[in-house]
Design a protein around this motif. Structure first.
Motif, short mmCIF file in Angstrom:
data_model
loop_
_atom_site.label_atom_id
_atom_site.label_comp_id
_atom_site.label_asym_id
_atom_site.label_seq_id
_atom_site.Cartn_x
_atom_site.Cartn_y
_atom_site.Cartn_z
N ALA A 87 0.21 -1.50 -0.04
CA ALA A 87 0.03 -0.14 -0.02
C ALA A 87 1.39 0.80 0.07
N MET A 88 1.92 1.39 0.52
CA MET A 88 2.62 2.71 0.77
C MET A 88 3.29 2.20 -0.06
N ARG A 89 3.74 1.64 -1.55
CA ARG A 89 4.21 1.74 -2.32
C ARG A 89 3.79 2.44 -3.34
N LEU A 90 2.02 2.25 -3.40
CA LEU A 90 1.37 3.27 -4.47
C LEU A 90 1.33 4.04 -4.03
N MET A 91 0.83 4.38 -2.93
CA MET A 91 0.52 5.95 -2.52
C MET A 91 2.02 6.42 -2.49
N SER A 92 2.98 6.29 -2.08
CA SER A 92 4.20 6.77 -2.24
C SER A 92 4.46 7.26 -3.70
N ALA A 93 3.87 6.63 -5.03
CA ALA A 93 4.01 6.97 -6.09
C ALA A 93 4.03 7.62 -6.74
N ARG A 94 4.72 8.48 -7.33
CA ARG A 94 4.57 9.67 -8.21
C ARG A 94 2.64 9.52 -8.97
N ASP A 95 2.14 9.02 -8.79
CA ASP A 95 0.58 8.96 -9.91
C ASP A 95 -0.46 8.80 -8.78
N PHE A 96 0.19 8.57 -7.63
CA PHE A 96 -0.33 9.49 -6.05
C PHE A 96 -1.11 10.23 -6.26
N PRO A 97 -1.88 11.20 -5.30
CA PRO A 97 -2.38 12.68 -5.56
C PRO A 97 -2.85 12.92 -4.69
N LEU A 98 -2.44 11.98 -4.03
CA LEU A 98 -2.65 12.85 -1.98
C LEU A 98 -1.06 12.71 -1.54
N PRO A 99 -0.64 13.89 -0.87
CA PRO A 99 0.11 13.78 -0.37
C PRO A 99 0.77 12.31 1.27
N LEU A 100 1.62 12.38 1.30
CA LEU A 100 1.51 11.07 2.16
C LEU A 100 1.64 11.69 3.61
N LEU A 101 2.50 12.19 3.30
CA LEU A 101 2.63 13.75 5.22
C LEU A 101 1.26 14.20 5.58
N GLY A 102 0.91 13.91 6.91
CA GLY A 102 -0.62 14.45 6.63
C GLY A 102 -1.73 13.26 6.14
N LEU A 103 -1.38 12.00 5.63
CA LEU A 103 -2.41 11.02 5.45
C LEU A 103 -2.73 10.77 7.00
N VAL A 104 -4.79 10.82 6.78
CA VAL A 104 -4.97 10.05 8.24
C VAL A 104 -5.44 9.00 7.92
N HIS A 105 -5.56 7.45 8.27
CA HIS A 105 -6.54 6.40 8.35
C HIS A 105 -7.32 6.41 9.30
N THR A 106 -8.35 6.62 8.38
CA THR A 106 -10.20 7.02 9.26
C THR A 106 -10.59 5.49 9.48
N SER A 107 -10.58 4.56 9.20
CA SER A 107 -11.07 3.58 8.72
C SER A 107 -10.62 2.44 8.44
N ILE A 108 -11.28 0.81 8.51
CA ILE A 108 -11.14 -0.66 7.95
C ILE A 108 -12.01 -1.98 8.30
N SER A 109 -12.19 -2.06 7.40
CA SER A 109 -13.19 -3.15 6.97
C SER A 109 -12.33 -4.36 6.88
N VAL A 110 -12.75 -5.17 7.38
CA VAL A 110 -12.67 -6.48 7.33
C VAL A 110 -13.53 -7.28 7.00
N THR A 111 -13.10 -8.07 6.15
CA THR A 111 -13.74 -9.76 6.60
C THR A 111 -13.10 -10.89 5.98
N ARG A 112 -12.95 -11.67 6.94
CA ARG A 112 -12.20 -13.27 6.66
C ARG A 112 -12.98 -14.34 6.60
N HIS A 113 -12.60 -14.82 5.33
CA HIS A 113 -13.99 -15.89 4.90
C HIS A 113 -13.61 -17.14 5.58
#
Length: 286
Positions: A87-113
């Motif tokens: 995920a960090m590789r995607l979010m630190s890439a040049r084509d990711f439009p949001l700044p990594l600094l200050g990015l806030v993890h707001t939620s997570i949903s998980v399904t374990r089958h």
């Protein structure tokens, strides 16, 4: 009519990326980002095949989060740790439009089958599912999937918020939380909790490690990892093999500090001083 977004292309990795260079690259590119819900985002799905969790790192993670020391099945939150470097590789890439600094993890949903044995081999895949407007800025959704052969055994969706001024006419409001949950336990959190969790998970974001580095980002002290808070609550609550979990991160937990874990049925919460809500969530069987 809006153009149809391009199909995702798989990029197969031979090993998990190293987090430190990704954090540095994301930090360096952050000042040049211009968050916008309509901005294009990465269409690559990163795939890491044949992954087997490292027993020593898994044991360290279980210990710091309060899961049983003998880990025969992956804790429900552990595949997120495995997928975080991708995920960090995607979010630190040049084509990711949001700044990594200050990015806030707001939620997570998980399904374990089904149960996920810790000694098994898995194929891991991560992609950015899209951007959406938020009352405080722009939110990105990141999807992580764990497969055993052709079977999807675990999946999650995390949202990350980049705060900025918005012109959204409609204010989004949080759902009603219902009656306050009864307190089950009180936990004293040490000042080095962020460093211990960072060593076990690989997430050494400076806001979690030391008061001095946390102050650079506007926090009076180091803060606990959001994923530690939800993992600790799930370790205390218990989760069936096949389950759905949803959690909302509401406010940072300062370290050291005291928090109360509250739960009733499938609902749980983590609260701090003066009843401040840090985390809310719910667990349900599939």
């Amino acid at each position: 009519m809006a153009p149809t977004p391009p199909e995702r292309a798989d990029s197969v990795l031979t090993r998990s990326p190293s987090l430190a260079p990704l954090l540095a690259r994301g930090a360096a590119l952050s000042p040049f980002r211009r968050p916008d819900p309509a901005a294009p985002h990465p269409r690559t799905r990163l795939v890491l095949p044949g992954l087997r969790p490292d027993p020593a790192r898994l044991a360290a993670y279980a210990t710091v989060c309060g899961f049983p020391a003998a880990v025969d099945t992956l804790p429900l939150t552990y595949p997120h740790v495995l997928g975080f470097p991708l995920a960090m590789r995607l979010m630190s890439a040049r084509d990711f439009p949001l700044p990594l600094l200050g990015l806030v993890h707001t939620s997570i949903s998980v399904t374990r089958h089904r149960a996920t044995p810790s000694a098994a081999f898995y194929d891991l895949a991560v992609h950015v599912d899209g951007l959406a407007p938020h009352r405080r800025g722009t939110e990105a959704a990141v999807v992580t999937e764990l497969r055993s052969g052709d079977e999807l055994v675990w999946e999650s969706r995390s949202t990350y918020l980049a705060r900025h001024r918005t012109t959204h006419a409609k204010e989004q409001t949080r759902p009603e939380e219902g009656p306050e949950l009864p307190v089950v336990a009180e936990w004293q959190l040490p000042g080095d909790l962020g460093r211990r969790y960072g060593a076990a998970s690989g997430d050494r974001n400076p806001i979690h490690l030391h008061p001095l580095t946390a102050r650079l980002f506007g926090f009076p002290r180091a803060i606990a990892h959001g994923m530690w808070t939800v993992a600790r609550c799930l370790a205390a609550h218990g989760v069936p093999d096949a389950a759905e979990v949803r959690a909302q991160f509401r406010a940072p937990v300062l370290l050291p500090g005291t928090v109360t874990y509250a739960a009733d049925g499938g609902r749980f919460a983590l609260r701090g001083d003066r009843g401040r809500v840090h985390l809310t969530g719910e667990i349900g069987p599939l």
